[in-house]
Write a protein that holds these residues in place. Sequence first.
Motif, PDB file in Angstrom:
ATOM      1  N   THR A 318       0.693  -1.009  -0.155  1.00  0.00           N
ATOM      2  CA  THR A 318      -0.237  -0.178  -0.255  1.00  0.00           C
ATOM      3  C   THR A 318       0.800   1.587   0.049  1.00  0.00           C
ATOM      4  O   THR A 318       1.874   1.522   0.934  1.00  0.00           O
ATOM      5  CB  THR A 318      -0.691   0.105   1.055  1.00  0.00           C
ATOM      6  N   TRP A 320       1.230   5.307   0.664  1.00  0.00           N
ATOM      7  CA  TRP A 320       0.509   5.993   1.578  1.00  0.00           C
ATOM      8  C   TRP A 320       1.215   7.480   0.865  1.00  0.00           C
ATOM      9  O   TRP A 320       0.096   7.939   0.599  1.00  0.00           O
ATOM     10  CB  TRP A 320       1.174   5.891   2.878  1.00  0.00           C
ATOM     11  N   ARG A 438       5.143  -4.721   7.160  1.00  0.00           N
ATOM     12  CA  ARG A 438       5.023  -3.153   8.460  1.00  0.00           C
ATOM     13  C   ARG A 438       5.320  -2.208   7.190  1.00  0.00           C
ATOM     14  O   ARG A 438       5.478  -2.102   6.210  1.00  0.00           O
ATOM     15  CB  ARG A 438       5.798  -3.237   9.291  1.00  0.00           C
ATOM     16  N   THR A 439       4.608  -1.056   8.290  1.00  0.00           N
ATOM     17  CA  THR A 439       5.314   0.425   7.188  1.00  0.00           C
ATOM     18  C   THR A 439       6.717   0.517   7.131  1.00  0.00           C
ATOM     19  O   THR A 439       7.842   0.020   8.335  1.00  0.00           O
ATOM     20  CB  THR A 439       4.250   1.441   7.959  1.00  0.00           C
ATOM     21  N   GLN A 440       6.896   0.937   5.814  1.00  0.00           N
ATOM     22  CA  GLN A 440       8.428   1.703   5.938  1.00  0.00           C
ATOM     23  C   GLN A 440       8.275   2.947   5.651  1.00  0.00           C
ATOM     24  O   GLN A 440       7.409   3.110   4.617  1.00  0.00           O
ATOM     25  CB  GLN A 440       8.903   0.044   4.693  1.00  0.00           C
ATOM     26  N   GLU A 441       9.367   3.577   5.970  1.00  0.00           N
ATOM     27  CA  GLU A 441       9.903   5.007   5.469  1.00  0.00           C
ATOM     28  C   GLU A 441      10.908   4.455   4.734  1.00  0.00           C
ATOM     29  O   GLU A 441      11.656   4.583   4.981  1.00  0.00           O
ATOM     30  CB  GLU A 441       9.986   5.697   6.248  1.00  0.00           C
ATOM     31  N   ILE A 482       6.898   6.587   1.721  1.00  0.00           N
ATOM     32  CA  ILE A 482       5.782   5.575   3.305  1.00  0.00           C
ATOM     33  C   ILE A 482       5.096   5.065   2.168  1.00  0.00           C
ATOM     34  O   ILE A 482       4.425   5.259   2.211  1.00  0.00           O
ATOM     35  CB  ILE A 482       5.575   6.664   3.977  1.00  0.00           C
ATOM     36  N   ILE A 483       5.735   3.597   2.572  1.00  0.00           N
ATOM     37  CA  ILE A 483       4.629   2.512   2.431  1.00  0.00           C
ATOM     38  C   ILE A 483       4.295   1.251   3.028  1.00  0.00           C
ATOM     39  O   ILE A 483       4.738   1.316   4.462  1.00  0.00           O
ATOM     40  CB  ILE A 483       5.241   2.192   1.265  1.00  0.00           C
ATOM     41  N   LYS A 484       2.924   0.511   3.117  1.00  0.00           N
ATOM     42  CA  LYS A 484       2.813  -0.509   4.347  1.00  0.00           C
ATOM     43  C   LYS A 484       2.565  -2.110   3.382  1.00  0.00           C
ATOM     44  O   LYS A 484       2.302  -2.631   2.574  1.00  0.00           O
ATOM     45  CB  LYS A 484       1.568  -0.227   4.594  1.00  0.00           C
ATOM     46  N   ARG A 486       1.624  -5.571   3.866  1.00  0.00           N
ATOM     47  CA  ARG A 486       0.613  -6.485   4.211  1.00  0.00           C
ATOM     48  C   ARG A 486       1.377  -8.233   3.844  1.00  0.00           C
ATOM     49  O   ARG A 486       1.339  -8.224   2.744  1.00  0.00           O
ATOM     50  CB  ARG A 486       0.053  -5.734   4.472  1.00  0.00           C
TER      51      ARG A 486
END
Length: 656
Positions: A318, A320, A438-441, A482-484, A486
Amino acid sequence: MAPKKKGALQTVQRETDELKRKVDALVQDLNRMEVSDRTETLQRCSDLERAVTETLTRLRKLTKADESAPVGNYDRQKREEEERLQVLQERLNTLTRQLQPQDNSTGAEEDSEEDVSEEEEDDTQDADDDKVTDRVTSTTETRSPSYVALGAFTGEEEGDLTVLKGAVLKVLQKNDDGWWLAQDSQGNKGFVPQNYLKKISPQELEEESEDEEESDEEQEDEHETPDEKPSTSSNWDTIRKAINEVDATDVLSAMGAIPPGFRPSTLSKLLGEGSSYRASHYIQPRLSQSELCFKDLQLNPDTGKVYPRPSRVCLTVTLWSCRMIPPPGVGLRVLSRHVRFCAFNGTQVLSNIHTVRATYSPTNPKTWSFSPRMSGLLPSLLDGDCFFRCDSDSADLGVLFELGVTYIRNSTGERGDLSCGWAFLKLFDENGVLIPPRTQELTIHGGTPYEGETDIDGTTRRGTSTGVLQQMLMSRKLPKLIIKLRSPNTRVRDQLSLLPDTMVGCLSLLHLLVLYRQLLADTLLLDRVTMQNADLICSPVLATFSEVLDQPDLMDAFRKSWVESENSLKRSDKRDVTVLKKLFESVYVSTVFPLLFSAEMRPPLWADEEAEAHRARFIYSPVHKISVETMLSANQKHQAFDIAQVSYDLLSSAWN
């Protein structure tokens, strides 16, 4: 009221503008053949070169203390002016080399050789011996190894050497930290990153110079007649070619229209080379090594459905937002901001390339946003919910993201695609374990993935021993994506297992891709007389679906009609694969198939607002609603019928 005092940097900027105007005027005179005297033209070039060098020297000595008032982004403005002057310097050097008479150097060498031979016979003049010694020494120095700059590097710290792409440098000292002391052709010394340099042998330099001399001689021979002097038209052609071959990105960077870290889009170029990196290619079945059966498409004999295939990586991604992305400057109008991503192992692209378009607010152009998941039908081009499936066994497997813009130059109308930076997310750790979802920056790097990690402003990062607080403050200023990640739920994972082993795409189109793969399996594995039969298959769906898959607006129209038709089914029919396959074919043939071959609808053109608006009006207009009456109406214009519109060619579609 006293006039406002101009700052030192502003004065240099005005001088650079004036010098650029004079260089452009000289180039225009050359292009229009309005030059009568070669000596006069060389003098103009020499005067301009001297003025540019003086301005560049004065600029490099400037500091913030020389300004009469505070200047915002002083270092960046100074760096941009230095790059503009260097571009002018290179252009003038090219013109000077091309305008030099070709026969003068040859005559001079012959005269020199005659003088040397006479003086060797006399053996009385020591001064001439010194000349011979100097010539030998200079030849020895020329044969020492040289290095060519693979890309433009702008020195940010004191002691760095600013170089242009293609510049030939002499390395004076090689340090273990990767920063080498180098000297350019003008005698300037400074440090340059090792990964920006490529060694070039003296033989290669000599071969290049010999090739240039041979080409010049050939051009002279072609224009020479027995009774006439050699024509100079070939020289003007060479000059024009040298002028026109200036890299567009370098020009835009020198103009200050883009940051130095921007590059021509790597993934856009791959997409433009054909269908090898498009979803339409990867959705097709793959042949085994023997080419006698399919590698990734089998039927379950018990259920009659496509046999699920596990893949090494199966995730949902995803998008963001993106933050601190520098926008292009004046002179460029941005047509699209987007992110392209694919499977990547550090050296090559391993999957199709998927594109997601971003939105932004004019009040905050450095922040890109992606549409969140909505209950309605979100256009697939704006949908940030994607799937990632890859079966590569590479230890460096990961996801490559490229931030890009499609632009048009206001002055010339030229279109192009630029990379605003890239990020790579490695999916496996040193032990070969998949990273946790998890969320990645992700930090955005400038240049291309093949240049190493550089900042968008064009410089290479160096480790610093700053404090934790300062590092946190600096991190907030870095461009980030910023991505997520899953892990898909059971239902989505089951659907993904029916797709090809390697593919990325929009999650909202997943159920349509699965049904298409089921139709492929039925037609290729059940309906064929024998597995050795490779005749054309009459099927409008199989023949054209892959083409529609590469046109997001047609896929959105198909998905909209599909959802409306599926909602009218009974609950039991929604679970019946046979019913869904028939409905899929019926909806497809009655909606997007006729639109695909309409003579009135414009062909797709990426990031063209007028073309996209025209296609949207045509697709969703009630006048063009597909029915038997409208299809047979004389008011509807269709392309001439071709058998390829309804024929699926197994040999050309399947791939190894």
